[in-house]
Design an enzyme around this catalytic site. Structure first.
Site, PDB file in Angstrom:
ATOM      1  N   LYS A 174     -13.389   9.515   1.305  1.00 20.74           N
ATOM      2  CA  LYS A 174     -12.913   8.911   2.329  1.00 20.74           C
ATOM      3  C   LYS A 174     -11.536   9.058   1.670  1.00 20.74           C
ATOM      4  O   LYS A 174     -10.891   8.073   0.951  1.00 20.74           O
ATOM      5  CB  LYS A 174     -13.263   7.652   2.650  1.00 20.74           C
ATOM      6  N   GLY A 227      -6.375   2.560  -5.463  1.00 22.93           N
ATOM      7  CA  GLY A 227      -5.341   2.112  -4.261  1.00 22.93           C
ATOM      8  C   GLY A 227      -4.579   0.642  -4.906  1.00 22.93           C
ATOM      9  O   GLY A 227      -4.759   0.577  -5.868  1.00 22.93           O
ATOM     10  N   SER A 228      -4.085   0.224  -3.945  1.00 17.53           N
ATOM     11  CA  SER A 228      -3.307  -1.106  -4.199  1.00 17.53           C
ATOM     12  C   SER A 228      -4.265  -2.213  -4.607  1.00 17.53           C
ATOM     13  O   SER A 228      -5.573  -2.351  -4.151  1.00 17.53           O
ATOM     14  CB  SER A 228      -2.148  -1.424  -3.138  1.00 17.53           C
ATOM     15  N   GLY A 232      -7.672  -3.292  -3.251  1.00 20.89           N
ATOM     16  CA  GLY A 232      -9.022  -3.321  -4.120  1.00 20.89           C
ATOM     17  C   GLY A 232      -9.435  -4.937  -3.844  1.00 20.89           C
ATOM     18  O   GLY A 232     -10.896  -4.606  -4.177  1.00 20.89           O
ATOM     19  N   GLU A 249      -9.679   0.850  -9.345  1.00 19.74           N
ATOM     20  CA  GLU A 249      -8.165   1.578  -9.980  1.00 19.74           C
ATOM     21  C   GLU A 249      -7.113   0.955  -9.243  1.00 19.74           C
ATOM     22  O   GLU A 249      -6.998   1.381  -8.116  1.00 19.74           O
ATOM     23  CB  GLU A 249      -8.424   2.781 -10.488  1.00 19.74           C
ATOM     24  N   CYS A 283       0.908   5.169 -10.311  1.00 23.40           N
ATOM     25  CA  CYS A 283       0.357   3.907 -10.831  1.00 23.40           C
ATOM     26  C   CYS A 283       0.952   3.649 -12.193  1.00 23.40           C
ATOM     27  O   CYS A 283       1.052   2.640 -12.537  1.00 23.40           O
ATOM     28  CB  CYS A 283      -1.041   3.782 -10.546  1.00 23.40           C
ATOM     29  N   GLN A 330       6.727   2.976   3.043  1.00 21.77           N
ATOM     30  CA  GLN A 330       7.168   2.740   1.743  1.00 21.77           C
ATOM     31  C   GLN A 330       8.759   2.768   1.538  1.00 21.77           C
ATOM     32  O   GLN A 330       8.987   1.907   0.647  1.00 21.77           O
ATOM     33  CB  GLN A 330       6.522   3.955   1.149  1.00 21.77           C
ATOM     34  N   GLU A 384       4.615  -4.718  -8.133  1.00 23.23           N
ATOM     35  CA  GLU A 384       4.716  -3.210  -7.962  1.00 23.23           C
ATOM     36  C   GLU A 384       5.366  -2.813  -6.655  1.00 23.23           C
ATOM     37  O   GLU A 384       5.431  -3.483  -5.837  1.00 23.23           O
ATOM     38  CB  GLU A 384       3.288  -2.767  -7.958  1.00 23.23           C
TER      39      GLU A 384
HETATM   40  P1  NAD Z   1      -4.094   1.369  -0.397  1.00 27.10           P
HETATM   41  O1  NAD Z   1      -4.468   0.332  -1.044  1.00 27.10           O
HETATM   42  O2  NAD Z   1      -3.160   1.546   1.078  1.00 27.10           O
HETATM   43  O3  NAD Z   1      -4.894   2.694   0.220  1.00 27.10           O
HETATM   44  C1  NAD Z   1      -6.150   3.211  -0.816  1.00 27.10           C
HETATM   45  C2  NAD Z   1      -7.243   3.789  -0.195  1.00 27.10           C
HETATM   46  O4  NAD Z   1      -7.908   2.649   0.560  1.00 27.10           O
HETATM   47  C3  NAD Z   1      -6.816   4.641   1.108  1.00 27.10           C
HETATM   48  O5  NAD Z   1      -7.791   5.579   1.315  1.00 27.10           O
HETATM   49  C4  NAD Z   1      -6.938   3.537   2.398  1.00 27.10           C
HETATM   50  O6  NAD Z   1      -7.319   4.199   3.662  1.00 27.10           O
HETATM   51  C5  NAD Z   1      -8.283   2.766   2.067  1.00 27.10           C
HETATM   52  N1  NAD Z   1      -8.138   1.550   2.438  1.00 27.10           N
HETATM   53  C6  NAD Z   1      -7.311   0.696   3.249  1.00 27.10           C
HETATM   54  N2  NAD Z   1      -7.998  -0.356   3.517  1.00 27.10           N
HETATM   55  C7  NAD Z   1      -9.281  -0.335   3.337  1.00 27.10           C
HETATM   56  C8  NAD Z   1     -10.354  -1.383   3.277  1.00 27.10           C
HETATM   57  N3  NAD Z   1     -10.148  -2.584   3.688  1.00 27.10           N
HETATM   58  N4  NAD Z   1     -11.470  -1.100   2.640  1.00 27.10           N
HETATM   59  C9  NAD Z   1     -11.669   0.280   2.027  1.00 27.10           C
HETATM   60  N5  NAD Z   1     -10.732   1.122   2.051  1.00 27.10           N
HETATM   61  C10 NAD Z   1      -9.527   0.792   2.375  1.00 27.10           C
HETATM   62  O7  NAD Z   1      -3.119   2.176  -1.583  1.00 27.10           O
HETATM   63  P2  NAD Z   1      -2.279   3.562  -1.240  1.00 27.10           P
HETATM   64  O8  NAD Z   1      -0.955   3.189  -0.749  1.00 27.10           O
HETATM   65  O9  NAD Z   1      -2.847   4.914  -0.648  1.00 27.10           O
HETATM   66  O10 NAD Z   1      -1.822   4.015  -2.868  1.00 27.10           O
HETATM   67  C11 NAD Z   1      -1.048   3.361  -3.796  1.00 27.10           C
HETATM   68  C12 NAD Z   1      -1.638   2.490  -4.464  1.00 27.10           C
HETATM   69  O11 NAD Z   1      -2.627   3.177  -5.471  1.00 27.10           O
HETATM   70  C13 NAD Z   1      -0.653   1.752  -5.661  1.00 27.10           C
HETATM   71  O12 NAD Z   1      -0.771   0.278  -5.769  1.00 27.10           O
HETATM   72  C14 NAD Z   1      -1.117   2.532  -6.867  1.00 27.10           C
HETATM   73  O13 NAD Z   1      -0.495   1.737  -7.876  1.00 27.10           O
HETATM   74  C15 NAD Z   1      -2.569   2.788  -6.765  1.00 27.10           C
HETATM   75  N6  NAD Z   1      -2.854   3.662  -7.651  1.00 27.10           N
HETATM   76  C16 NAD Z   1      -3.356   3.224  -8.707  1.00 27.10           C
HETATM   77  C17 NAD Z   1      -4.117   4.275  -9.472  1.00 27.10           C
HETATM   78  C18 NAD Z   1      -4.942   3.572 -10.713  1.00 27.10           C
HETATM   79  O14 NAD Z   1      -5.536   4.526 -11.563  1.00 27.10           O
HETATM   80  N7  NAD Z   1      -4.754   2.363 -11.365  1.00 27.10           N
HETATM   81  C19 NAD Z   1      -3.727   5.575  -9.481  1.00 27.10           C
HETATM   82  C20 NAD Z   1      -3.096   5.845  -8.270  1.00 27.10           C
HETATM   83  C21 NAD Z   1      -2.587   4.924  -7.456  1.00 27.10           C
END
Ligand code: NAD
Length: 494
Positions: A174, A227-228, A232, A249, A283, A330, A384
């Site tokens: 997804k 993701g964020s 998470g 992550e 990230c 953003q 962040e």
């Molecule tokens: P986000 O948390 O908005 O979304 C990440 C994913 O989660 C997307 O596919 C989104 O559709 C999905 N999502 C949203 N709500 C959800 C829910 N309730 N349940 C399950 N899935 C859901 O993050 P983003 O804006 O896409 O990415 C940026 C973030 O990712 C930043 O915080 C960055 O630091 C982090 N990131 C971390 C790493 C790492 O390895 N630590 C790597 C890359 C990005």
């Protein structure tokens, strides 16, 4: 690319039940990159069903055969690198050279995991009883749900998909609603390289509910999420309610520490690349510069000179070093942090505003920004930002720099510039992030080393390298007693 871009379920490109679509737009121009099907929980159900049905056959396929498929994937990604990279740039904005790096990470990971088809070591140990053998082998977990962000739209799906596949898991991916077209091209490569139907499934959609439906699905054995931290946290709670394994992550707040003995030219190169590369949307991006007071003024001047020469623009144009932010939300988020920084007393040295004139008018461009007089407790030093914003914090020595570095909730990446071996060794010991660089910036991990974060960046798992195998497998301990009699462990000692 045919539109609408569809889901890939059970080996077929199919529409979504809702009949709705959503658009993925180029953040530099506002143009539509692809119109995509907008899925819901019913589509997740179908993908899960296909992945469940495919699991037994895939699990039993000899791992070296699975490895051959991944090897073909690597070769194919290499062949298509330029086309894929252009789509990455168009869909999320990073400059073309970095988009090629994104694809290269997938190529590297495909070769690495292909080779695991013939390794994937278990171990054999002596038993405490005579005429008995003991061994351990890796087992797939089952159907794994992969939820990915937009900032590495090829690399992150590949870092999850390839280890999952080589170990015999099947996958429901997804991807982020910001990068569905890239995700579908990625899955198309897998299809064309011979991944059997149902082994990898793709579900596209714009709603956060779609990811939540995957996490809550009764059949999903493991969720691997990037993701964020806010999302998470929600994923972790949903997964816990269903007793799911979950690998997270999440966010970062990474720092570069510059000591008074550092090579400042080298440091400026690393700082510029780490803070403003990918428009600060990594990230591992550096958003705190912790500088020894003896060199702070000089380094700040050098950095301002370099920043004045940075070229912001459409990432497809040669010479452009910094692309747009991914979307308007953003951009607004970055603007809010600029306000917060100024309200809390930080001094804005350059940037701090959206770029809106001429060729910038249709995109989400933001000027590279430098704050001075940042204090460790300010929001811009703790949270962040995920944009091209760097704050300078003055420190009196290495000990203070390490303490300030460790004072944030995240624990992903730290860099130290020094020529003093003793300082470097102390920093390697005391820095509390899972990635440490000496005399290089905060970004640049390689696929054969573990990747991830301590504390609020993760939950103890790692991606990449051998560590990824632990995430995507279970250990099975096997005892074979060939004594022909009952032997009781711990009891029959004489
Ligand atoms: P986000 O948390 O908005 O979304 C990440 C994913 O989660 C997307 O596919 C989104 O559709 C999905 N999502 C949203 N709500 C959800 C829910 N309730 N349940 C399950 N899935 C859901 O993050 P983003 O804006 O896409 O990415 C940026 C973030 O990712 C930043 O915080 C960055 O630091 C982090 N990131 C971390 C790493 C790492 O390895 N630590 C790597 C890359 C990005």
């Amino acid at each position: 690319m045919k539109t609408p871009v569809k889901n890939f379920i059970g080996g077929k490109w199919v529409g979504a039940h809702s009949g709705r679509t959503f658009d993925s737009r180029d953040p530099a121009t506002g143009e539509v990159v692809g119109r995509c099907v907008d899925s819901g929980p019913e589509d997740i159900d179908e993908a899960m069903k296909a992945a469940t049905e495919a699991f037994e056959g895939w699990r039993r396929m000899p791992a070296p055969r699975r490895g051959e498929i991944l090897f073909r994937v690597a070769e194919r990604l290499m062949r298509d690198k330029e086309t894929l990279a252009r789509t990455v740039t168009r869909e999320m904005g990073k400059v073309l050279a970095e988009a090629k790096g994104d694809v290269q990470e997938a190529i590297d990971m495909a070769y690495y995991m292909a080779a695991e088809g013939r390794r994937q070591f278990g171990f054999v140990v002596p038993s405490e009883l005579p005429d008995k053998s003991a061994l351990c082998v890796r087992e797939p977990v089952g159907v794994v749900g992969l939820i990915t962000p937009w900032n590495f739209p090829i690399a992150i799906p590949s870092w999850k998909t390839f280890p999952a596949l080589i170990l015999g898991n099947t996958v429901v991916l997804k991807p982020s609603p910001e990068t569905p077209v890239t995700a579908s091209l990625f899955v198309q490569v897998l299809e064309e390289c011979g991944v059997p139907p149902g082994v990898v499934n793709l579900v596209l959609g714009s709603s956060p509910e779609l990811g939540a439906a995957l996490v809550r699905h009764s059949n999903v054995a493991l969720i691997s999420f990037t993701g964020s931290t806010a999302t998470g946290d929600q994923v972790a709670m949903d997964a816990a309610a269903g007793h799911k394994r979950v690998a997270l992550e999440m966010g970062g707040k990474n720092a570069i520490l510059v000591m008074d003995d550092a090579d400042l030219d080298l440091a400026v190169d690393g700082i510029t690349w780490s803070a403003f590369g990918t428009t600060g949307q990594r990230c591992t991006a550096c958003s705190r510069l912790l500088v020894h007071r003896e060199v702070k003024e000089r380094l700040t001047r050098m950095l301002l000179n370099r920043m004045a020469k940075l070229t912001v623009g459409n990432g497809l144009k040669p010479g452009v070093e910094i692309g747009p932010l991914v979307n308007h939300a953003q951009l607004e988020r970055v603007q809010r942090y600029i306000q917060a920084g100024m309200q809390e007393g930080a001094r804005l040295l350059t940037g701090g505003k959206a770029l809106t004139d001429g060729e910038y008018a249709r995109g989400h461009f933001f000027a590279p920004t430098l704050f001075d007089q940042v204090k460790p407790t300010m929001r811009i030093a703790q949270e962040e930002i995920f944009g091209p914003v760097l704050g300078v914090l003055e420190v009196k020595d290495l000990e203070e720099a390490i303490a300030v570095n460790n004072s944030v909730q995240y624990g992903l990446s730290t860099a130290l510039y020094t020529r003093d071996l003793n300082r470097a060794q102390r920093a390697m010991r005391d820095i509390r992030t899972a990635i440490v660089y000496i005399n290089a910036g905060t970004i640049g991990s390689e696929v054969h080393l573990p990747f991830g974060g301590m504390r609020r960046t993760g939950n103890g798992h790692r991606e990449a390298g051998q560590a990824a195998l632990d995430t995507f497998s279970e250990w099975k301990a096997i005892y074979v007693d060939y004594s022909g009699r009952l032997q009781r462990a711990q009891i029959d000692k004489e």
